[in-house]
Design a protein around this motif. Sequence first.
Motif: not given
Lengths: 203, 203
Positions: B171-196
Amino acid sequence: MTDSKLAGKPDGAKPKSGKRERLASAAAQVFHQQGVERTTLSDIAAAADVPLGNVYYYFKTKDQLVEAAIGSHQESLRVVTDQLDQLPAPLDRLKALIGGWIEQRETAARYGCPFGTLATELDKREDGLDGLDRAAAAVMRALIAWVEEQFTQLGRADAPELAVSFVTAYQGMAVLTNVLRDPEVMTSQGRRLADWLDTLAPA
Amino acid sequence: MTDSKLAGKPDGAKPKSGKRERLASAAAQVFHQQGVERTTLSDIAAAADVPLGNVYYYFKTKDQLVEAAIGSHQESLRVVTDQLDQLPAPLDRLKALIGGWIEQRETAARYGCPFGTLATELDKREDGLDGLDRAAAAVMRALIAWVEEQFTQLGRADAPELAVSFVTAYQGMAVLTNVLRDPEVMTSQGRRLADWLDTLAPA
DNA sequence: GTCTATACGGCGATAGAC
DNA sequence: GTCTATCGCCGTATAGAC
């Protein structure tokens, strides 16, 4: 948008009492509780204890009140970070920030993050009509930038990505706290976030 | 609310074409893009290619359309988790879920999480008038429960808290991706989540 | 500068023809 | 069951008295 705080301000007349500021901060509060679209100008006027018709002397349109509310959030952020900057250690500053969020958990459970929910709502508007969503994004970026500075001071080369992760974590906590209406989510997830900070700090 | 999918359904008549469902999923889509409050019934009617006046045959009020949209999200969630349950390993299921979110990054950048933003908006309503916020919370809980089950299968005793962390992160990834209008946030943070996730799995 | 009265438009909802 | 015409309310915004 444009100049944020100054736009639409009546000049050449005695500002006298801070009605304009009262309206701006009332707007921020009511928008937080009810959302922008469900909030009427009369709601804001009542909250600020200003007669409805008089609102238009200070703000020509409802959108200008939204802009003022964003400015109010920007100012709040500045005050908070100035406070935190008093602390000597960057790690303590970040932890204190988390502590503040946890203290606001009851409000978050009922209404969500005061700023995140506003920015989210503004992002539903069509592009280009107004730049209010971009104005909100600027405030979010300011928060991220401040957090990033702390990570940089901690000697982390990946400070930019860590900062986004940190703010992301908070926004997510706020969403679930709100949707589940459970302040404990903020408490437990806040603790997790603080613990994560400890794993990053060089021993 | 009450029975969700069935409420207000005209019975004793031939349902014929799935207009009701078309309206429900059109509502979910338009609500996602414009928000509930900014969406008019005519917007939904147009999106579903149904004459405006006819909408009221299927849904007596706008709130019933909101309820139907929530049901539509519930159904989407069920379809996704059923798909994921085909995968043999719980860790792969969670990673595939993240992969799906990343694939939707462009949509998230423009409109946020289809369900999270809806739930957030509904939480601005006054308590007790309708239970729509609680209906939305139930869907969020269903997602958390499914995630929790995966962590349990991974042998984690702290599965409940991990599940909340996992959904919070999204949900946090989604909020920042949306507010910053930057799909890359979802990509990089998604990768972090997978690594976790990898750090949690027993070697 | 302050406030009241009101114009104006839009949207949810209904009536009722087909 | 389907669709059109329309009502009635409410909210933004304005005009203009004080």
